[in-house]
Scaffold this active site. Sequence first.
Site, PDB file in Angstrom:
ATOM      1  N   CYS A   1       0.647  -1.240  -0.032  1.00 34.69           N
ATOM      2  CA  CYS A   1       0.005   0.073  -0.016  1.00 34.69           C
ATOM      3  C   CYS A   1       0.763   1.215  -0.035  1.00 34.69           C
ATOM      4  CB  CYS A   1      -0.927  -0.041   1.302  1.00 34.69           C
ATOM      5  SG  CYS A   1      -1.773  -1.528   1.569  1.00 34.69           S
TER       6      CYS A   1
ATOM      7  N   ARG B   1       5.019  -0.171  -6.301  1.00 37.06           N
ATOM      8  CA  ARG B   1       5.000  -0.954  -5.039  1.00 37.06           C
ATOM      9  C   ARG B   1       3.905  -2.119  -4.905  1.00 37.06           C
ATOM     10  NH1 ARG B   1       7.085   1.979  -0.582  1.00 37.06           N
ATOM     11  NH2 ARG B   1       5.825   0.683   0.790  1.00 37.06           N
TER      12      ARG B   1
ATOM     13  N   TRP C   1      -3.092  -2.584  -1.174  1.00 34.15           N
ATOM     14  CA  TRP C   1      -2.922  -4.017  -1.647  1.00 34.15           C
ATOM     15  C   TRP C   1      -3.627  -4.887  -0.725  1.00 34.15           C
ATOM     16  CZ3 TRP C   1      -0.159  -8.258   0.485  1.00 34.15           C
ATOM     17  CH2 TRP C   1       0.338  -9.110  -0.299  1.00 34.15           C
TER      18      TRP C   1
ATOM     19  N   ASN D   1      -1.853   1.830   5.909  1.00 40.84           N
ATOM     20  CA  ASN D   1      -1.122   0.713   5.637  1.00 40.84           C
ATOM     21  C   ASN D   1      -0.879  -0.310   6.607  1.00 40.84           C
ATOM     22  OD1 ASN D   1      -0.773   2.213   3.217  1.00 40.84           O
ATOM     23  ND2 ASN D   1       1.356   2.496   3.370  1.00 40.84           N
ATOM     24  N   GLY D   2      -0.980  -1.449   6.482  1.00 35.28           N
ATOM     25  CA  GLY D   2      -0.720  -2.399   7.865  1.00 35.28           C
ATOM     26  C   GLY D   2      -1.798  -3.222   8.136  1.00 35.28           C
TER      27      GLY D   2
ATOM     28  N   GLU E   1      18.017 -17.695  -8.235  1.00 36.05           N
ATOM     29  CA  GLU E   1      17.492 -16.209  -8.539  1.00 36.05           C
ATOM     30  C   GLU E   1      16.792 -16.289 -10.005  1.00 36.05           C
ATOM     31  OE1 GLU E   1      16.816 -13.632  -7.134  1.00 36.05           O
ATOM     32  OE2 GLU E   1      16.978 -12.016  -8.583  1.00 36.05           O
TER      33      GLU E   1
ATOM     34  N   LYS F   1      13.294 -14.870 -10.870  1.00 43.28           N
ATOM     35  CA  LYS F   1      12.944 -13.779 -11.651  1.00 43.28           C
ATOM     36  C   LYS F   1      11.991 -14.282 -12.756  1.00 43.28           C
ATOM     37  CE  LYS F   1      14.140 -11.102 -10.203  1.00 43.28           C
ATOM     38  NZ  LYS F   1      14.841 -10.526  -8.754  1.00 43.28           N
TER      39      LYS F   1
ATOM     40  N   GLU G   1       8.203 -14.766 -11.431  1.00 42.83           N
ATOM     41  CA  GLU G   1       7.706 -13.482 -11.003  1.00 42.83           C
ATOM     42  C   GLU G   1       7.024 -12.758 -11.823  1.00 42.83           C
ATOM     43  OE1 GLU G   1       9.689 -11.371  -7.970  1.00 42.83           O
ATOM     44  OE2 GLU G   1      11.578 -11.642  -9.163  1.00 42.83           O
TER      45      GLU G   1
ATOM     46  N   HIS H   1      18.425 -36.566  -8.122  1.00 44.33           N
ATOM     47  CA  HIS H   1      17.654 -37.025  -7.012  1.00 44.33           C
ATOM     48  C   HIS H   1      16.087 -36.590  -7.016  1.00 44.33           C
ATOM     49  CE1 HIS H   1      20.948 -38.272  -5.116  1.00 44.33           C
ATOM     50  NE2 HIS H   1      21.541 -37.099  -5.108  1.00 44.33           N
TER      51      HIS H   1
ATOM     52  N   LYS I   1       6.344  -4.329  -4.158  1.00 41.17           N
ATOM     53  CA  LYS I   1       7.850  -3.937  -4.185  1.00 41.17           C
ATOM     54  C   LYS I   1       8.190  -4.115  -2.705  1.00 41.17           C
ATOM     55  CE  LYS I   1      11.745  -2.693  -5.963  1.00 41.17           C
ATOM     56  NZ  LYS I   1      12.568  -3.784  -6.629  1.00 41.17           N
TER      57      LYS I   1
HETATM   58  C1  F6R Z   1      12.069 -10.495  -6.074  1.00 38.26           C
HETATM   59  C2  F6R Z   1      11.858  -9.358  -5.196  1.00 38.26           C
HETATM   60  C3  F6R Z   1      11.579  -9.998  -3.739  1.00 38.26           C
HETATM   61  C4  F6R Z   1      12.581  -9.344  -2.801  1.00 38.26           C
HETATM   62  C5  F6R Z   1      11.949  -9.707  -1.487  1.00 38.26           C
HETATM   63  C6  F6R Z   1      12.849  -8.990  -0.337  1.00 38.26           C
HETATM   64  O1  F6R Z   1      12.408  -9.884  -7.400  1.00 38.26           O
HETATM   65  O2  F6R Z   1      12.174  -8.415  -5.340  1.00 38.26           O
HETATM   66  O3  F6R Z   1      11.787 -11.341  -3.456  1.00 38.26           O
HETATM   67  O4  F6R Z   1      13.783  -9.356  -2.852  1.00 38.26           O
HETATM   68  O5  F6R Z   1      10.552  -9.199  -1.230  1.00 38.26           O
HETATM   69  O6  F6R Z   1      12.583  -7.484  -0.608  1.00 38.26           O
HETATM   70  P1  F6R Z   1      13.775  -6.496   0.299  1.00 38.26           P
HETATM   71  O7  F6R Z   1      14.975  -6.800  -0.404  1.00 38.26           O
HETATM   72  O8  F6R Z   1      13.263  -5.063  -0.040  1.00 38.26           O
HETATM   73  O9  F6R Z   1      13.692  -6.795   1.635  1.00 38.26           O
END
Ligand code: F6R
Length: 608
Positions: free
Chosen positions: A2, A27, A74, A100-101, A481, A485, A488, A504, A603
Amino acid sequence: MCGIVGYVGPKQASNILVDGLRRMEYRGYDSAGIAIINGNGVKIRKAAGKLSALVEKLKFDTPSGTVGVGHTRWATHGAPTTPNAHPHLDQSGRIAIIHNGIIENAGTIKKALLARGHCFKSETDTEVLAHLIGEYYVDNLEEAVAGALWDVEGAYGIAVVCSEEPNTVVAARHGSPLLVGVGDGEYFVASDASAILEHTRSVVYLDDGEMVVLKRDGYRVRNLTETHLEKPVNQIEWDLATIERGGFAHFMLKEIFEQPESLTNTLRGHLLEEEGTARVRGLNLSDEELKRFDRIVITACGTSWHAGLIGEYIIEELARIPVEVEYASEFRYRNPVLDDRCLVIAISQSGETADTLAAIREGKRRGARTVGLVNVVGSTIAREVDGGLYLRAGPEIGVASTKAFNSQVAALAMVALRMARLRNLSVLHGRELIHALQALPDQIRQILDRAPDVERLAQKYHQASNILYLGRGVNFPVALEGALKLKEISYIHAEGYPAAEMKHGPIALIDQNMPVIFVAPRDAVYSKIVSNVEEVKARKGRVIALVTEGDAEIAKLAEETFPLPKTHDLLTPILASVPLQLLSYYVAVLRGCNVDQPRNLAKSVTVE
Ligand code: F6R
């Protein structure tokens, strides 16, 4: 997650609020709304879906007024519908709140309010808080908010307006970020600096338990007991251009291409070539203290957790200190064994991830020293840790983390180098690592020059329904990773595995339709990974391999190869992750996905 923005000043608030919300779109959110005060009641406009739906509503019906609050939601409590969108009104319709929260005791409060005759129009915990503030309201919004906050449990960042006080916005934080923007004759509150950067770079970061009262002639910070608190005004270093796309089709692509500069900024001022070590003063730890640690726990989420896994390999290899890497969400609820000889390193791009924040609090509570590798200056984690290094990667707007990831790995390498040189690492080896770090920005440039080759790979494989990513040693987390990527942003199912682990289980998936991406540089485990490539080939899997420039051996086996410049073995992840980021990006674009705002993702994840 949010987004909150509030405004008091001479200008029309609705434009400022919508622009602020637009800056926070990255975000992640699923509805949006504004409340404007104009001496004629509270005017609320809100809409489910993207901000464009709200803008469409406002086109023919913009409330005028110079005080207001805006929100992108959100969904947590209740579906992402228009009735559940913020702002929410109290029972009298005079007070509007954005939040927010999560208010954890909303159920109990709601029950009591219902018994007292309140009616609710949404399923949200936020509306409950609005009604509670309304009950406390006599003739002073500030006191009503403070009164209500004594009763609530949970996390919140809120901003509140009231038609009876048309020159005031009251905001408060507890566990959800909030800052005050100090403009020239105008004042803002926002959950994210990008929302107000267009208007001011002077900000006051609120701490948990604090409130702010914005008026036309100034602002005042307080908490629930003291009505005046002195807070420093900070200057944000980055400017508007850094949060705009600057000619790139998407923020994600821009941020991938920014990596030569972002990495240079991460490294700047830290490398001491002559001594073959790194300067890490920000950690606030003397060399004596750094030598005393006999264990390191790295805690983070998502991509940052992957960076942590790479850090584990680097630190153990160079400094010979045992490292554990914990998902912050697990760490916080385990019964972790910690003491003052254990260093807890939290890694976070946003510095606001709720689980990571809780993990460092738990670490501190148990007597460990905590440090943060954080990108966002002034963020909560950055302020709560005992010390840390800022990544200086610049704002990361694309939801999928790219440049921050590589800056995290570089920062971990610098911490490892310092700790290693205080132990047994030779100056020559230290210098070797420094030279390799210094070469990375140019090497990334070389990889980026080959982006069209990656785009071609994307064209070939973008219709796959599953993709397997394999790597060994320090490149195993790169496989994780790469897979994260891809899934997502393109919604293709992808898995990362240690290459040898394939036999395995995952090997059962391999057939002529399964692309398998190997991270296979010429390092200490090269011959082992060649065997794994053979195993996939034998089952007709389609091998795509990231290999060290000039490697002809894997080229004979693979359907496609992509060359990586030669670097220090421990730094390969930084180079290898770049073509994988590009591949995910191009695949997602070809599949018509919303690259910068993938579905369901946010985000910064400020709820558990
Ligand atoms: C994936 C991504 C998320 C963040 C995770 C932690 O591309 O961005 O997996 O890495 O939500 O976020 P931070 O680094 O902001 O604590």
